[in-house]
Scaffold this motif. Structure first.
Motif, short mmCIF file in Angstrom:
data_model
loop_
_atom_site.label_atom_id
_atom_site.label_comp_id
_atom_site.label_asym_id
_atom_site.label_seq_id
_atom_site.Cartn_x
_atom_site.Cartn_y
_atom_site.Cartn_z
N THR A 129 2.37 2.08 -5.36
CA THR A 129 2.08 2.67 -6.67
C THR A 129 3.30 2.61 -7.57
O THR A 129 3.22 2.19 -8.73
CB THR A 129 1.61 4.12 -6.50
OG1 THR A 129 0.36 4.12 -5.79
CG2 THR A 129 1.43 4.81 -7.84
N GLU B 195 0.83 -1.20 0.00
CA GLU B 195 0.00 0.00 0.00
C GLU B 195 0.87 1.25 0.00
O GLU B 195 2.07 1.20 0.21
CB GLU B 195 -0.92 0.00 1.22
CG GLU B 195 -0.20 -0.03 2.54
CD GLU B 195 -1.16 -0.11 3.72
OE1 GLU B 195 -0.80 0.40 4.79
OE2 GLU B 195 -2.25 -0.69 3.56
N TYR C 151 -5.50 1.66 -2.70
CA TYR C 151 -4.97 2.77 -3.49
C TYR C 151 -5.72 4.07 -3.26
O TYR C 151 -6.95 4.11 -3.18
CB TYR C 151 -5.03 2.41 -4.99
CG TYR C 151 -4.64 3.56 -5.89
CD1 TYR C 151 -3.31 3.93 -6.03
CD2 TYR C 151 -5.61 4.28 -6.59
CE1 TYR C 151 -2.95 4.99 -6.84
CE2 TYR C 151 -5.26 5.34 -7.41
CZ TYR C 151 -3.92 5.69 -7.52
OH TYR C 151 -3.57 6.75 -8.32
#
Length: 389
Positions: free
Chosen positions: A38, A33, A71
């Motif tokens: 990302t 996370e 996200y």
């Protein structure tokens, strides 16, 4: 191509399993996370496509949400603008790519600097000097910060009437500037060297290094590859990629594949990848996918692997649409079972169901009522994401 190595037979079910694992869609939380997740997702996939359509959340956020359950949009902003672990450039479309891969894009930037760009042929040297002068003097800017443009006629549907915007876009393709931040689709431009803190950009990768990068990126994110899947919308690279594949097959680093239903289209994989066909992934996972998701964007490949031909109908006249304006494929376990046309009503704070189509062979294999229940559970989670932040 020499066929000294006997092709390895592979069923569509096995091929799907390999591709889903490579795409990290077969496990609940593959990247963790936060902004680091990302950046890790972009690095693994190689690129995450950007698109302006926002009937629902824009595709770059949607693609990341499909692989990172926790996200948040701020995670991508952190990765791009603060950590600078990702940047924007052209792959087969405008995309987020890992900053560590920057040098593989430098040859394309240098080519645009020498030869210009067909989309921005009307940009004058004076327009370019103007925007570069503003950037150097005032720092990062958006097109809204430039108020003295004399508007011109559009060259094509997506062009801007502002000469300064076209000049900024050309400077982006030549690598002189980068997009340092996005607010919605409003781009903030910054000098490339100042954004990254470089005295000068990295040296360009060689032709062989770039070819190797394209092949390795596809093997990592696709598992099972063809020339079309490696060089999506990049036909000029196919000859060099094929030569590299042939060399790896001779060294037994790659194996030719005889894929069920593929006919004469050649596929390859690494030997260790073929060991992943045993067993099944988490059959309980449900993903509502973007039509720009890497699993969907190569339409012929998706149809070959999943027996599902996705139709992107945003530009199709209403009376000719089958799935709807912005239909989203629904993946349940290893099958695409539905295409759902959704729209986010941000004013009323709800996700609207426009149309639901059952599709593919997978929809007939499980009780329809149970499938619908599982998809609706994911739709509730998807709605919360749509309306968050």
């Amino acid at each position: 191509m020499p066929r000294a190595t006997k092709p390895h037979p592979l069923t569509k079910t096995e091929a799907r399993r390999i591709w889903l694992r490579a795409q990290r869609l077969d496990t609940p939380d593959p990247f963790g996370e936060g902004p680091a997740a990302t950046a890790a997702a972009v690095e693994h996939l190689g690129y995450v496509q950007i698109d302006t359509i926002n009937v629902i959340e824009r595709c770059h956020h949607h693609i990341l949400f499909s692989r990172i359950p926790s996200y948040r949009r701020a995670d991508l902003r952190q990765a791009q603008s603060v950590d600078k672990s990702v940047f924007e450039y052209w792959t087969h479309a405008l995309s987020y790519v890992p900053s560590k891969d920057f040098r593989f894009f430098v040859p394309g930037m240098k080519l645009h600097k020498r030869e210009g760009h067909k989309w921005f042929a009307s940009v004058s040297p004076a327009d370019t000097r103007k925007v570069m002068r503003l950037l150097k003097r005032d720092g990062a800017l958006t097109i809204r910060d430039i108020e003295d443009d004399v508007l011109t006629e559009k060259e094509h549907l997506w062009a801007s009437r502002k000469p300064s915007k076209r000049a900024l876009q050309l400077a982006f393709y030549t690598g002189a500037v980068t997009i340092s931040e996005r607010t919605g689709m409003l781009k903030t431009y910054e000098l490339m060297t100042r954004h990254f803190g470089w005295d000068k950009p990295p040296k360009p990768a060689s032709n062989l290094e770039t070819t190797t990068y394209l092949l390795d990126r596809a093997l990592r994110a696709q598992g099972l590859v063809s020339l079309d899947s490696i060089c999506h919308l990049d036909a000029p690279s196919k000859a060099a990629v094929r030569r590299l594949i042939e060399a790896r097959v001779r060294r037994k680093e790659m194996v030719p594949i005889e894929l069920e239903g593929a006919g004469k289209q050649e596929h390859w994989a690494q030997p260790e990848t073929l060991e992943q066909t045993a067993g099944e992934g988490d059959g309980g996972l449900v993903h509502i996918l973007s039509p720009f998701d890497p699993l969907i964007i190569q339409r012929k490949r998706t149809e070959l692997f999943f027996d599902y031909g996705h139709r992107f109908e945003a530009y199709v006249p209403r009376e000719k649409r089958l799935f709807g304006y912005f239909a989203l494929p629904v993946l349940v376990g290893e099958d695409i079972v539905a295409a759902i046309d959704l729209k986010t009503d941000r004013k009323e704070k709800k996700l609207l169901m426009q149309k639901w189509n059952w599709v593919g062979k997978g929809a007939a294999k499980a009780p329809r009522k149970e499938l619908k229940r599982r998809i609706e559970e994911e739709l509730h989670r998807f709605e919360r994401f749509q309306l968050a932040e």
